[in-house]
Design a protein around this motif. Structure first.
Motif, short mmCIF file in Angstrom:
data_model
loop_
_atom_site.label_atom_id
_atom_site.label_comp_id
_atom_site.label_asym_id
_atom_site.label_seq_id
_atom_site.Cartn_x
_atom_site.Cartn_y
_atom_site.Cartn_z
N ARG A 48 0.83 -1.21 0.00
CA ARG A 48 0.00 0.00 0.00
C ARG A 48 0.87 1.26 0.00
NH1 ARG A 48 -5.45 -1.43 1.57
NH2 ARG A 48 -5.86 0.73 2.16
N GLU A 49 2.01 1.19 0.67
CA GLU A 49 2.94 2.33 0.68
C GLU A 49 3.50 2.57 -0.73
OE1 GLU A 49 7.28 3.41 2.64
OE2 GLU A 49 5.85 2.24 3.83
N TYR A 50 3.79 1.47 -1.44
CA TYR A 50 4.29 1.59 -2.81
C TYR A 50 3.22 2.21 -3.71
CZ TYR A 50 6.12 0.20 -7.38
OH TYR A 50 6.57 0.19 -8.68
N ILE A 51 1.98 1.78 -3.55
CA ILE A 51 0.88 2.35 -4.34
C ILE A 51 0.76 3.84 -4.08
CG2 ILE A 51 -1.59 2.25 -4.81
CD1 ILE A 51 -0.04 -0.28 -5.61
N ASN A 52 0.85 4.24 -2.83
CA ASN A 52 0.80 5.66 -2.48
C ASN A 52 1.95 6.44 -3.10
OD1 ASN A 52 -1.54 6.13 -0.82
ND2 ASN A 52 -0.59 4.91 0.78
N ASN A 57 -3.19 6.28 -4.52
CA ASN A 57 -3.91 5.87 -3.31
C ASN A 57 -5.40 5.72 -3.55
OD1 ASN A 57 -3.70 8.83 -3.51
ND2 ASN A 57 -4.98 8.83 -1.68
N ASN A 58 -5.91 6.34 -4.61
CA ASN A 58 -7.34 6.26 -4.92
C ASN A 58 -7.78 4.86 -5.36
OD1 ASN A 58 -5.72 7.04 -7.34
ND2 ASN A 58 -7.66 6.76 -8.41
N ILE A 59 -6.84 3.98 -5.73
CA ILE A 59 -7.22 2.63 -6.16
C ILE A 59 -7.15 1.62 -5.01
CG2 ILE A 59 -6.42 3.11 -8.50
CD1 ILE A 59 -4.07 1.18 -7.97
N LEU A 60 -6.75 2.07 -3.84
CA LEU A 60 -6.66 1.17 -2.69
C LEU A 60 -8.04 0.93 -2.09
CD1 LEU A 60 -3.47 2.57 -0.94
CD2 LEU A 60 -3.69 0.35 -2.09
N ASN A 61 -8.30 -0.32 -1.79
CA ASN A 61 -9.56 -0.66 -1.13
C ASN A 61 -9.53 -0.18 0.32
OD1 ASN A 61 -12.07 -1.78 -0.66
ND2 ASN A 61 -11.35 -3.89 -0.59
N ARG A 62 -10.71 0.03 0.88
CA ARG A 62 -10.81 0.47 2.27
C ARG A 62 -10.25 -0.60 3.20
NH1 ARG A 62 -16.28 2.31 5.64
NH2 ARG A 62 -15.22 2.67 7.64
N LEU A 211 -4.83 0.04 -17.90
CA LEU A 211 -3.53 -0.09 -18.56
C LEU A 211 -2.55 0.98 -18.09
CD1 LEU A 211 -4.62 -0.99 -22.19
CD2 LEU A 211 -3.14 -2.38 -20.73
N ILE A 212 -3.04 2.20 -17.95
CA ILE A 212 -2.18 3.29 -17.46
C ILE A 212 -1.68 2.97 -16.05
CG2 ILE A 212 -2.18 5.71 -16.72
CD1 ILE A 212 -4.16 6.26 -19.03
N ILE A 213 -2.58 2.51 -15.21
CA ILE A 213 -2.22 2.18 -13.83
C ILE A 213 -1.24 1.01 -13.78
CG2 ILE A 213 -3.14 1.23 -11.67
CD1 ILE A 213 -5.69 2.90 -12.24
N ARG A 234 -15.08 1.69 -11.35
CA ARG A 234 -13.92 2.19 -10.61
C ARG A 234 -12.84 1.11 -10.54
NH1 ARG A 234 -13.79 4.17 -4.24
NH2 ARG A 234 -11.52 4.20 -4.07
N VAL A 235 -11.58 1.54 -10.60
CA VAL A 235 -10.45 0.62 -10.51
C VAL A 235 -10.06 0.43 -9.06
CG1 VAL A 235 -8.05 0.16 -11.19
CG2 VAL A 235 -9.57 1.39 -12.75
N TYR A 236 -9.84 -0.84 -8.69
CA TYR A 236 -9.31 -1.17 -7.38
C TYR A 236 -8.05 -2.02 -7.55
CZ TYR A 236 -13.67 0.32 -5.12
OH TYR A 236 -14.73 1.04 -4.66
N PHE A 237 -7.10 -1.82 -6.65
CA PHE A 237 -5.87 -2.60 -6.66
C PHE A 237 -6.09 -3.96 -6.05
CE2 PHE A 237 -2.02 -3.93 -4.34
CZ PHE A 237 -1.17 -4.13 -5.42
N GLY A 238 -5.51 -5.00 -6.68
CA GLY A 238 -5.55 -6.34 -6.13
C GLY A 238 -4.24 -6.72 -5.48
N GLU A 239 -3.22 -6.99 -6.31
CA GLU A 239 -1.90 -7.32 -5.79
C GLU A 239 -0.88 -7.24 -6.90
OE1 GLU A 239 -1.45 -11.37 -4.46
OE2 GLU A 239 -2.73 -12.15 -6.04
#
Length: 268
Positions: A48-52, A57-62, A211-213, A234-239
């Protein structure tokens, strides 16, 4: 160990000196490629830190909570629906869509076993070496308009910062099927350890955004699979996965293994 596993699982000799197949290069990746950032990104919480850091950070799930062990989990404080994951591997997920029906004792036993799992020793997957596992609990994502059971899982196979192919898994809890597409969403008739279901799925509306993400998240690695979800527009991050299926997957036709391997270039 890798040579033995490769022979047993794929029924052929592993070439680590001059690998050509993607399945061979994944074994090389395990054995020789070392980037400390991979360890952070292999951890489902630390990533999650790498995503930020990528401004995504907008693609991170709650996130409802992160725990060192099962004793710390207060199930009563959780919402009715949630997802529990351990941070130290792939496939270690528990989906709860009705807390009243959750077998808490079984969940705790399962999590305790998963926390002891050693992905490095089993498959020699270096990014998991010395990882201290935790438990995370996230929001339960659902898309009621989806044609398939669950949510759509788009896995972007990325080489040197560029997505080249998309693995699309559906009905994972019922009758797991898997399609492969190029980045223009052209169906590729390939079968893996799960059957494909033909060219019957329209291009997702969020493909360009995903694709951009995927390219942003893949920029630091020779190869990584970026898993994303497209849920309710909406796009969400998986892994992020560096050794998909531990590299032990039989492609039919077999030449697709070589096609993927041609994309996987790095300094041997």
């Amino acid at each position: 160990m890798l040579k033995i596993q490769y022979r047993l699982k794929l029924k052929r000799k592993l070439n680590l000196k001059k690998p050509k197949r993607w399945t061979e290069k994944i074994q090389w990746y395990k054995a020789y490629y070392r980037n400390p950032l991979m360890k952070k990104c292999a951890d489902k919480y630390e990533v999650r830190e790498y995503i930020n850091s990528k401004g995504l950070n907008n693609i991170l799930n709650r996130l409802y909570g992160v725990f060192d062990n099962t004793d710390q989990i207060d199930f009563d404080a959780l919402p009715n629906k949630f997802v529990i994951k351990t941070t130290n591997g792939s496939g270690t997920n528990i989906l709860c869509n009705n807390k009243a029906e959750l077998d808490r004792e079984k969940v705790i036993k399962t999590l305790d076993l998963w926390l002891k799992r050693d992905s490095f020793t089993v498959g020699r997957e270096w990014s998991y070496k010395d990882l201290v596992p935790k438990i995370i609990i996230e929001k339960f994502l659902e898309d009621k308009g989806n044609l398939f059971e669950g949510i759509n899982d788009y896995k972007f196979m990325c080489f040197n910062g560029k997505a080249k192919y998309i693995v699309f898994d559906v009905d994972r809890q019922i009758d797991h099927k898997r399609n492969i597409y190029d980045i223009e969403w052209n169906f590729i008739d390939v079968v893996t350890d799960h059957p494909n279901f033909g060219d019957v799925v329209s291009k997702p509306e969020g493909l360009s955004e995903m694709l951009i993400i995927a390219n942003k998240l893949a920029a630091d690695f020779p190869f990584v699979r970026v898993d994303l979800y497209w849920v309710n527009n909406r796009v969400y991050f998986g892994e992020l996965t560096f050794y998909p299926w531990s590299g032990y997957v039989q492609y039919t036709p077999e030449k697709f293994d070589i096609t993927l391997g041609e994309q996987f270039s790095y300094n041997l």
